[in-house]
Each structure stands twice: as C-alpha cells, then as structure tokens.
Design a protein around this motif. Structure first.
Motif, PDB file in Angstrom:
ATOM      1  N   ASP A   1      81.946  -0.805  15.183  1.00 47.20           N
ATOM      2  CA  ASP A   1      82.213  -2.040  14.447  1.00 47.20           C
ATOM      3  C   ASP A   1      80.880  -2.702  14.116  1.00 47.20           C
ATOM      4  OD1 ASP A   1      82.814  -4.707  13.722  1.00 47.20           O
ATOM      5  OD2 ASP A   1      84.627  -4.698  14.946  1.00 47.20           O
ATOM      6  N   ASP A   2      80.661  -2.992  12.841  1.00 49.26           N
ATOM      7  CA  ASP A   2      79.394  -3.574  12.393  1.00 49.26           C
ATOM      8  C   ASP A   2      79.024  -4.834  13.165  1.00 49.26           C
ATOM      9  OD1 ASP A   2      79.392  -1.576  10.528  1.00 49.26           O
ATOM     10  OD2 ASP A   2      79.782  -2.868   8.796  1.00 49.26           O
ATOM     11  N   ALA A   3      80.015  -5.625  13.555  1.00 46.12           N
ATOM     12  CA  ALA A   3      79.754  -6.906  14.209  1.00 46.12           C
ATOM     13  C   ALA A   3      79.118  -6.736  15.588  1.00 46.12           C
ATOM     14  CB  ALA A   3      81.049  -7.699  14.330  1.00 46.12           C
ATOM     15  N   LEU A   4      79.237  -5.559  16.169  1.00 51.48           N
ATOM     16  CA  LEU A   4      78.732  -5.337  17.526  1.00 51.48           C
ATOM     17  C   LEU A   4      77.314  -4.792  17.556  1.00 51.48           C
ATOM     18  CD1 LEU A   4      81.850  -5.471  17.957  1.00 51.48           C
ATOM     19  CD2 LEU A   4      81.541  -3.817  19.797  1.00 51.48           C
ATOM     20  N   LEU A   5      76.815  -4.297  16.423  1.00 54.53           N
ATOM     21  CA  LEU A   5      75.610  -3.468  16.425  1.00 54.53           C
ATOM     22  C   LEU A   5      74.358  -4.242  16.052  1.00 54.53           C
ATOM     23  CD1 LEU A   5      74.602  -0.535  16.803  1.00 54.53           C
ATOM     24  CD2 LEU A   5      74.916  -0.231  14.340  1.00 54.53           C
ATOM     25  N   ASP A   6      73.307  -4.053  16.858  1.00 48.27           N
ATOM     26  CA  ASP A   6      71.955  -4.491  16.515  1.00 48.27           C
ATOM     27  C   ASP A   6      71.321  -3.336  15.752  1.00 48.27           C
ATOM     28  OD1 ASP A   6      69.241  -4.932  16.385  1.00 48.27           O
ATOM     29  OD2 ASP A   6      68.986  -5.401  18.506  1.00 48.27           O
ATOM     30  N   ASP A   7      71.197  -3.462  14.445  1.00 48.12           N
ATOM     31  CA  ASP A   7      70.752  -2.350  13.616  1.00 48.12           C
ATOM     32  C   ASP A   7      69.360  -1.850  13.992  1.00 48.12           C
ATOM     33  OD1 ASP A   7      73.065  -2.247  12.152  1.00 48.12           O
ATOM     34  OD2 ASP A   7      72.368  -3.684  10.665  1.00 48.12           O
ATOM     35  N   GLY A   8      68.468  -2.762  14.370  1.00 51.77           N
ATOM     36  CA  GLY A   8      67.098  -2.359  14.658  1.00 51.77           C
ATOM     37  C   GLY A   8      66.992  -1.439  15.856  1.00 51.77           C
ATOM     38  N   ALA A   9      67.512  -1.885  17.002  1.00 50.62           N
ATOM     39  CA  ALA A   9      67.421  -1.100  18.238  1.00 50.62           C
ATOM     40  C   ALA A   9      68.618  -0.190  18.433  1.00 50.62           C
ATOM     41  CB  ALA A   9      67.265  -2.027  19.441  1.00 50.62           C
ATOM     42  N   CYS A  10      69.639  -0.340  17.601  1.00 54.05           N
ATOM     43  CA  CYS A  10      70.883   0.434  17.716  1.00 54.05           C
ATOM     44  C   CYS A  10      71.553   0.197  19.064  1.00 54.05           C
ATOM     45  CB  CYS A  10      70.607   1.925  17.502  1.00 54.05           C
ATOM     46  SG  CYS A  10      71.984   2.794  16.710  1.00 54.05           S
ATOM     47  N   ARG A  11      71.524  -1.046  19.514  1.00 56.12           N
ATOM     48  CA  ARG A  11      72.216  -1.432  20.741  1.00 56.12           C
ATOM     49  C   ARG A  11      73.502  -2.160  20.381  1.00 56.12           C
ATOM     50  NH1 ARG A  11      66.878  -3.026  22.609  1.00 56.12           N
ATOM     51  NH2 ARG A  11      66.159  -1.591  24.232  1.00 56.12           N
ATOM     52  N   VAL A  12      74.528  -1.929  21.177  1.00 55.71           N
ATOM     53  CA  VAL A  12      75.811  -2.610  20.996  1.00 55.71           C
ATOM     54  C   VAL A  12      75.864  -3.805  21.933  1.00 55.71           C
ATOM     55  CG1 VAL A  12      78.304  -2.390  21.357  1.00 55.71           C
ATOM     56  CG2 VAL A  12      77.051  -0.588  20.170  1.00 55.71           C
ATOM     57  N   ASP A  13      76.321  -4.931  21.424  1.00 57.77           N
ATOM     58  CA  ASP A  13      76.385  -6.168  22.202  1.00 57.77           C
ATOM     59  C   ASP A  13      77.467  -6.062  23.280  1.00 57.77           C
ATOM     60  OD1 ASP A  13      77.606  -8.996  22.712  1.00 57.77           O
ATOM     61  OD2 ASP A  13      75.637  -9.395  21.830  1.00 57.77           O
ATOM     62  N   LEU A  14      77.049  -6.145  24.530  1.00 53.09           N
ATOM     63  CA  LEU A  14      77.962  -5.976  25.665  1.00 53.09           C
ATOM     64  C   LEU A  14      79.054  -7.033  25.676  1.00 53.09           C
ATOM     65  CD1 LEU A  14      78.614  -4.576  28.416  1.00 53.09           C
ATOM     66  CD2 LEU A  14      77.086  -6.260  29.477  1.00 53.09           C
ATOM     67  N   GLN A  15      78.696  -8.270  25.375  1.00 50.59           N
ATOM     68  CA  GLN A  15      79.667  -9.356  25.447  1.00 50.59           C
ATOM     69  C   GLN A  15      80.742  -9.233  24.375  1.00 50.59           C
ATOM     70  OE1 GLN A  15      79.689 -11.390  28.002  1.00 50.59           O
ATOM     71  NE2 GLN A  15      77.829 -10.410  28.787  1.00 50.59           N
ATOM     72  N   GLN A  16      80.405  -8.627  23.249  1.00 50.78           N
ATOM     73  CA  GLN A  16      81.413  -8.425  22.209  1.00 50.78           C
ATOM     74  C   GLN A  16      82.227  -7.154  22.438  1.00 50.78           C
ATOM     75  OE1 GLN A  16      80.586  -9.590  18.052  1.00 50.78           O
ATOM     76  NE2 GLN A  16      78.436  -9.665  18.671  1.00 50.78           N
ATOM     77  N   LEU A  17      81.583  -6.112  22.971  1.00 47.81           N
ATOM     78  CA  LEU A  17      82.304  -4.872  23.254  1.00 47.81           C
ATOM     79  C   LEU A  17      83.304  -5.058  24.386  1.00 47.81           C
ATOM     80  CD1 LEU A  17      82.733  -1.852  22.750  1.00 47.81           C
ATOM     81  CD2 LEU A  17      80.844  -1.402  24.339  1.00 47.81           C
ATOM     82  N   ARG A  18      82.883  -5.753  25.447  1.00 51.53           N
ATOM     83  CA  ARG A  18      83.722  -6.037  26.620  1.00 51.53           C
ATOM     84  C   ARG A  18      84.374  -4.772  27.182  1.00 51.53           C
ATOM     85  NH1 ARG A  18      87.864 -10.541  25.399  1.00 51.53           N
ATOM     86  NH2 ARG A  18      88.269  -9.251  23.580  1.00 51.53           N
ATOM     87  N   PRO A  19      83.560  -3.796  27.585  1.00 49.94           N
ATOM     88  CA  PRO A  19      84.126  -2.541  28.100  1.00 49.94           C
ATOM     89  C   PRO A  19      84.827  -2.737  29.437  1.00 49.94           C
ATOM     90  CG  PRO A  19      81.763  -2.614  28.475  1.00 49.94           C
ATOM     91  CD  PRO A  19      82.091  -3.812  27.634  1.00 49.94           C
ATOM     92  N   ILE A  20      85.769  -1.859  29.690  1.00 57.39           N
ATOM     93  CA  ILE A  20      86.530  -1.869  30.934  1.00 57.39           C
ATOM     94  C   ILE A  20      86.168  -0.631  31.742  1.00 57.39           C
ATOM     95  CG2 ILE A  20      88.838  -1.672  31.940  1.00 57.39           C
ATOM     96  CD1 ILE A  20      88.334  -4.421  30.815  1.00 57.39           C
ATOM     97  N   GLY A  21      85.954  -0.799  33.057  1.00 57.07           N
ATOM     98  CA  GLY A  21      85.692   0.321  33.946  1.00 57.07           C
ATOM     99  C   GLY A  21      86.857   0.531  34.893  1.00 57.07           C
ATOM    100  N   ARG A  22      86.966   1.749  35.382  1.00 59.33           N
ATOM    101  CA  ARG A  22      88.049   2.107  36.311  1.00 59.33           C
ATOM    102  C   ARG A  22      87.538   2.033  37.740  1.00 59.33           C
ATOM    103  NH1 ARG A  22      92.444   5.846  36.604  1.00 59.33           N
ATOM    104  NH2 ARG A  22      93.591   5.179  38.465  1.00 59.33           N
ATOM    105  N   LEU A  23      88.353   1.475  38.622  1.00 56.35           N
ATOM    106  CA  LEU A  23      88.067   1.459  40.054  1.00 56.35           C
ATOM    107  C   LEU A  23      89.086   2.363  40.746  1.00 56.35           C
ATOM    108  CD1 LEU A  23      87.398  -2.392  40.446  1.00 56.35           C
ATOM    109  CD2 LEU A  23      85.731  -0.551  40.118  1.00 56.35           C
ATOM    110  N   GLY A  24      89.372   2.115  42.006  1.00 57.96           N
ATOM    111  CA  GLY A  24      90.346   2.933  42.719  1.00 57.96           C
ATOM    112  C   GLY A  24      91.763   2.475  42.443  1.00 57.96           C
ATOM    113  N   GLY A  25      92.730   3.391  42.585  1.00 57.77           N
ATOM    114  CA  GLY A  25      94.136   3.052  42.399  1.00 57.77           C
ATOM    115  C   GLY A  25      94.395   2.528  41.008  1.00 57.77           C
ATOM    116  N   GLY A  26      95.087   1.385  40.920  1.00 56.52           N
ATOM    117  CA  GLY A  26      95.372   0.765  39.634  1.00 56.52           C
ATOM    118  C   GLY A  26      94.408  -0.340  39.271  1.00 56.52           C
ATOM    119  N   ASP A  27      93.248  -0.385  39.929  1.00 53.11           N
ATOM    120  CA  ASP A  27      92.291  -1.464  39.708  1.00 53.11           C
ATOM    121  C   ASP A  27      91.288  -1.120  38.613  1.00 53.11           C
ATOM    122  OD1 ASP A  27      93.475  -2.936  41.725  1.00 53.11           O
ATOM    123  OD2 ASP A  27      92.117  -2.177  43.270  1.00 53.11           O
ATOM    124  N   PHE A  28      90.916  -2.147  37.838  1.00 47.24           N
ATOM    125  CA  PHE A  28      89.932  -2.027  36.773  1.00 47.24           C
ATOM    126  C   PHE A  28      88.914  -3.155  36.921  1.00 47.24           C
ATOM    127  CE2 PHE A  28      93.800  -0.031  35.359  1.00 47.24           C
ATOM    128  CZ  PHE A  28      93.401   1.062  34.612  1.00 47.24           C
TER     129      PHE A  28
END
Length: 218
Positions: free
Chosen positions: A164-191
């Motif tokens: 998504d264009d709104a997430l990308l810093d074109d110069g460094a090609c970094r994606v903004d963490l706060q806009q991406l808001r990725p989810i990680g998996r923990l144990g069991g049903g926890d995220f």
C-alpha cells in the motif's frame, strides 16, 4: 532442568516450542490448485531467508489424520507458486478464520469474505485486505518428516511485492510499523500486536562504537 526431546510427547514438544519461540510472524499464504481453485491459510512457522535473491520460507506441518498434507502444500506441488500476505490488525479475524479445516477444494476466500486480487507475477491471487503481499515462486520443498508432528520447509523466491503506497517510505523502502500494525503469533490461541510496545537499541558497525555504549562492561 534439561529437557530431552526424545523423552517428550509430540504435544509437549509443540507446547514448549510455541511458548518459547515467539513472537512469530504469520504467513497468510494464498495458493491455487491445477484447476485454479483458491486457498488461503495462515502459517506461524515463517521467516525471511535472505535478500539476494529475495527469499522467504514457511513450514506447513503434517495435519491431523486422515489427511497426509495440508491443502497449501498440495496446491504448491501442483502449481509451484504462492503469495505471502501480511497478517495485520485489520485482517487478523479473517486470518484466524481461514485456519478452519475446510474440505479440499473449498476456498477460505469465500468463508472469510476476503477479496482475491490477481497477482502480477504468479497465478495465486493476493488478498486485497492485506497491505503487503509477496508474490513467490517455489525454490525448493524440503521434507523434514511426513510422520505426525513432522512437516516441510517451503522456500520461495520473491518475484514481486505489493505494498500500500500509504505505508511506504520510498527513499529507504521501509514500511511504517504503526500503519502496518502487524500481528504475531504466541502460544495456543494468543496473539500480539507488534506495533504497540517497541524500543530502539544502537547497532554497532565497528568496535569503536562499543566505547560510546554505556551498557558495555569490561
């Protein structure tokens, strides 16, 4: 205490790994079979491998009996391409629902209401609701074990990336963490929400950099 894997049950090993190897990124993998039927499913054994060539891996495990392989792996054996869609706070409900054990040939896209969008380089579609998607060609499939508790390593060469264009810093090609808001998996049903509690430490490029670090002790 020293644990020996040979003394533990499959479930004990699974519980220990899931509660210590974390947080784990989630590969939301879309594939198609030889007839073009779509599938999308989450995998928490997932990681980047290297940059040149750009490579990722994920690991489908042996499913419960009577199935011998998951639909994702069966599809990749028929059509050796896949898309890794990034799981985020915006789509985690659909990601979780797509893990439901549907009959082969029945699409999780329909179950979850996720919109399939044609990819540019591969036959499987990406998920419109994912802000980042890696289009991949299978490089190798490594069988670790096809016994219960076993699995495979699927290596994919990235042919193209949607972001998504709104997430990308074109110069460094970094994606903004706060806009991406990725989810990680923990144990069991926890995220875990990866963007809500972060901190920064210095990266040491030379030994001289250590002299300026107050945390280094003789």
């Amino acid at each position: 205490m020293l644990l020996e894997p040979g003394d533990l049950s499959e479930q004990q090993i699974y519980n220990f790994m899931m509660s210590t190897i974390l947080p784990r990124p989630i590969a939301w993998v879309s594939t198609v079979d030889r007839e073009g039927k779509t599938n999308i499913a989450p995998y928490a054994y997932f990681m980047g491998v290297c940059c040149v060539p750009m490579t990722v891996l994920f690991c489908p495990v042996v499913p419960p009996p009577p199935r011998a392989k998951k639909d994702t792996l069966l599809n990749i054996e028929e059509v050796p391409e896949f898309v890794v869609n990034v799981a985020s706070d915006d789509n985690i409900g659909a990601v979780n629902l797509s893990a439901a054990p549907l009959p082969r040939g029945q699409s999780e896209f329909g179950l979850t209401g996720i919109t399939p969008v044609p990819s540019l380089h591969v036959r499987p579609p990406r998920a419109k609701e994912a802000a980042v998607a890696y289009e991949c060609k299978v490089r190798d499939i490594i069988e670790i074990s096809n016994a219960p508790g076993g699995g495979w390593v699927v290596l994919g060469t990235v042919l193209g990336i949607y972001v998504d264009d709104a997430l990308l810093d074109d110069g460094a090609c970094r994606v903004d963490l706060q806009q991406l808001r990725p989810i990680g998996r923990l144990g069991g049903g926890d995220f875990v929400r990866a963007a809500t509690d972060t901190f920064t430490l210095p990266r040491y490029k030379t030994l001289a950099d250590l002299d300026e670090c107050p945390h280094v002790r003789d």
